[in-house]
Design a protein around this motif. Structure first.
Motif, mmCIF file in Angstrom:
data_model
loop_
_atom_site.group_PDB
_atom_site.id
_atom_site.type_symbol
_atom_site.label_atom_id
_atom_site.label_comp_id
_atom_site.label_asym_id
_atom_site.label_seq_id
_atom_site.Cartn_x
_atom_site.Cartn_y
_atom_site.Cartn_z
ATOM 1 N N LEU A 22 35.185 36.072 34.431
ATOM 2 C CA LEU A 22 34.365 35.005 35.012
ATOM 3 C C LEU A 22 33.694 35.539 36.270
ATOM 4 C CD1 LEU A 22 36.857 31.965 34.937
ATOM 5 C CD2 LEU A 22 35.163 32.623 33.210
ATOM 6 N N ALA A 23 32.369 35.678 36.200
ATOM 7 C CA ALA A 23 31.592 36.088 37.376
ATOM 8 C C ALA A 23 30.569 34.981 37.633
ATOM 9 C CB ALA A 23 30.916 37.433 37.115
ATOM 10 N N LEU B 13 42.167 37.464 30.868
ATOM 11 C CA LEU B 13 41.121 36.726 31.572
ATOM 12 C C LEU B 13 41.155 37.117 33.048
ATOM 13 C CD1 LEU B 13 38.958 34.497 31.668
ATOM 14 C CD2 LEU B 13 40.800 32.839 31.986
ATOM 15 N N PHE B 14 39.990 37.527 33.552
ATOM 16 C CA PHE B 14 39.885 38.017 34.934
ATOM 17 C C PHE B 14 38.759 37.277 35.634
ATOM 18 C CE2 PHE B 14 41.982 41.205 32.527
ATOM 19 C CZ PHE B 14 42.858 41.845 33.396
ATOM 20 N N THR B 15 38.740 37.374 36.945
ATOM 21 C CA THR B 15 37.615 36.789 37.670
ATOM 22 C C THR B 15 37.181 37.673 38.831
ATOM 23 O OG1 THR B 15 36.715 34.749 38.623
ATOM 24 C CG2 THR B 15 38.919 35.360 39.332
ATOM 25 N N ILE C 287 43.803 36.278 36.175
ATOM 26 C CA ILE C 287 44.143 34.876 36.366
ATOM 27 C C ILE C 287 45.582 34.693 35.878
ATOM 28 C CG2 ILE C 287 43.560 32.528 35.628
ATOM 29 C CD1 ILE C 287 40.626 33.411 35.754
ATOM 30 N N PRO C 288 46.465 34.178 36.738
ATOM 31 C CA PRO C 288 47.892 34.113 36.394
ATOM 32 C C PRO C 288 48.137 33.398 35.071
ATOM 33 C CG PRO C 288 47.538 33.468 38.670
ATOM 34 C CD PRO C 288 46.185 33.643 38.072
ATOM 35 N N ASN C 289 49.166 33.818 34.404
ATOM 36 C CA ASN C 289 49.591 33.246 33.120
ATOM 37 C C ASN C 289 48.585 33.452 31.995
ATOM 38 O OD1 ASN C 289 51.777 32.333 34.588
ATOM 39 N ND2 ASN C 289 50.816 30.358 34.984
ATOM 40 N N THR D 97 33.588 45.660 44.246
ATOM 41 C CA THR D 97 34.199 44.667 43.348
ATOM 42 C C THR D 97 34.262 45.227 41.934
ATOM 43 O OG1 THR D 97 33.425 42.821 44.676
ATOM 44 C CG2 THR D 97 33.870 42.353 42.370
ATOM 45 N N ALA D 98 33.125 45.761 41.482
ATOM 46 C CA ALA D 98 33.076 46.299 40.117
ATOM 47 C C ALA D 98 34.067 47.455 39.988
ATOM 48 C CB ALA D 98 31.652 46.754 39.794
ATOM 49 N N LYS D 99 34.113 48.305 40.995
ATOM 50 C CA LYS D 99 34.977 49.492 40.902
ATOM 51 C C LYS D 99 36.456 49.101 40.821
ATOM 52 C CE LYS D 99 36.213 53.667 43.290
ATOM 53 N NZ LYS D 99 36.603 53.996 44.612
ATOM 54 N N VAL D 100 36.925 48.279 41.765
ATOM 55 C CA VAL D 100 38.379 48.013 41.776
ATOM 56 C C VAL D 100 38.811 47.156 40.593
ATOM 57 C CG1 VAL D 100 38.664 48.336 44.280
ATOM 58 C CG2 VAL D 100 38.339 46.040 43.392
ATOM 59 N N LEU D 101 37.960 46.217 40.182
ATOM 60 C CA LEU D 101 38.367 45.353 39.075
ATOM 61 C C LEU D 101 38.382 46.125 37.751
ATOM 62 C CD1 LEU D 101 39.327 42.526 38.466
ATOM 63 C CD2 LEU D 101 36.981 41.871 37.972
#
Ligand SMILES: Cc1cc2nc3c(=O)[nH]c(=O)nc-3n(C[C@H](O)[C@H](O)[C@H](O)COP(=O)(O)OP(=O)(O)OC[C@H]3O[C@@H](n4cnc5c(N)ncnc54)[C@H](O)[C@@H]3O)c2cc1C
Length: 376
Positions: free
Chosen positions: A205-206, A328-330, A322-324, A345-349
């Motif tokens: 989710l961006a 799914l990431f944000t 996102i927990p649980n 942001t792009a690099k670490v995620l």
């Protein structure tokens, strides 16, 4: 994991898509409810200003600073890949003081930055005018940050979009994601407003200021609230470039672009999703710009616009899993600094997702820092 869906085509979604592509992913899709890069990222001023925008040498400052350092390489790689120059301008930033309170504030800033070993100069009024002759004669003193820069954010968006097009990253515009579909704790895909389903192995989710509007199966998804903070901006045009640097006061800023364009910003308004300019907002921005340089007083306003900054209730970005949920990431809530923070942001995620690499920044800016009272 092979197929990736990125929801939201602002600077963050586009930078993530590029980073996934660089890691060798082939099936990357960006779903965008409007047109690519037309929301906050388009409205921004393009300042890359860790030293002007932060108040301590804390984790957020380090995050901003690391991203700023990535920009020369980021700009060069984008230029090589797309032939688009994103106009990274390294002339630096001035921060002016006009009142006793402003002076106290900039001296405090000078002290913490010196203590942190940063490059910063305290300039007298005379030295300030030597650097920028069109700055108001009423300015008392200023700070000069040689390492706070700017970029042409609209060109950055065009370059990132072109990168996607040249590398078979699928872009689907005018398609609003309304629901996330789960099976147990795994996201299976998403549903759009028209009822169309997209499946994916991984979803990010961006979605900027709209992140809290996406529906989900409550019990599973724990997301902190993100709300819109409106910013109104204007621009002027002069026959030749009057300023070389970005110039801040405590009330506003001006950003000189190539070819005589000068941006001025910005309001900070907590008024929901009303994305439009107002006469009062524009007048306030204009007055603050004129305080910085009275030479702007007689110029007509060339363009006016507004955008919605994505804001979490502690003002910091929200990054990571996102927990649980398993897939799914944000990457959202970049508030005033999303242009600056896009490369890091792009690099670490992507490093976390692809190589399971941890980062102190994902720890600091992860969702787990919120308690359940903030969850939607
Ligand atoms: C006036 C102003 C000045 C600024 N100046 C600067 C600056 O000088 N420097 C700086 O670093 N930052 C600045 N910012 C902040 C910066 O613009 C933001 O932090 C950054 O653009 C956020 O990027 P984003 O991709 O998360 O959001 P956005 O650019 O808003 O992109 C999010 C995208 O997601 C899409 N979307 C949302 N929900 C859905 C959905 N359900 N389905 C499909 N698509 C969806 C939206 O349509 C949008 O295109 C400024 C912001 C404003 C408003």
């Amino acid at each position: 994991m092979s197929s990736i869906l990125i929801i939201g085509g602002g600077v963050i979604g586009l930078a993530l898509a590029r980073e996934f592509h660089k890691k060798g992913f082939k099936e990357i899709t960006i779903l965008e409810k409007g047109l690519i890069g037309q929301e906050a990222s388009f409205a921004a001023a393009g300042m890359l200003a860790p030293q002007a925008e932060t108040n301590n040498a804390d984790a957020f400052f380090n995050f901003c600073n690391e991203s700023n350092k990535m920009y020369p390489n980021f700009a060069e790689e984008l230029s090589d890949a797309t032939s688009i120059d994103i106009e990274l301008d390294r002339n630096g930033t001035l921060y002016l003081a006009f009142t006793e309170r402003d002076t106290q504030e900039i001296r405090k800033r000078f002290e913490w930055q010196k203590d942190a070993g940063l490059e910063v100069e305290l300039l007298s009024a005379r030295e300030t005018h030597k650097l920028e002759p069109f700055v108001s004669p009423d300015s008392l003193e200023s700070l000069f940050f040689p390492n706070d820069w700017q970029v042409e954010n609209r060109k950055l968006l065009i370059a990132l979009k072109k990168y996607a097009e040249l590398n078979d990253i699928q872009i689907i515009e005018q398609t609003e994601v309304t629901n996330l579909i789960f099976e147990n704790e795994k996201i299976k895909g998403i549903q759009t407003e028209s009822g169309k389903l997209f499946s994916a192995d991984l979803v990010v989710l961006a979605t900027g200021a709209w992140t809290s509007l996406i529906k989900h199966d409550e019990g599973i998804l724990q997301m902190p609230k993100v709300k819109p903070i409106r910013g109104q901006m204007i621009s002027f045009h002069t026959a030749k470039r009057l300023f070389t640097k970005v110039i801040y006061s405590r009330r506003g800023y001006i950003v000189p672009r190539k070819m005589g364009k000068i941006l001025a910003g910005a309001t900070v308004e907590d008024i929901g999703f009303e994305n439009k300019t107002t006469d009062e907002g524009i007048e306030m921005v204009r007055e603050n710009a004129i305080e910085i340089s009275p030479s702007l007083a007689n110029l007509p306003i060339d363009e006016k616009w507004s955008g919605l900054r994505p804001f979490a209730n502690d003002g910091l970005p929200i990054l990571g899993e996102i927990p649980n949920t398993e897939n799914l990431f944000t990457a959202t809530a970049h508030y005033r600094n999303g242009i600056l923070l896009a490369p890091i942001t792009a690099k670490v995620l992507v490093e976390k997702i692809v190589n399971k690499k941890d980062s102190e920044f994902l720890d600091k800016f992860g969702i787990k820092r919120f308690n359940s009272a903030n969850a939607i």
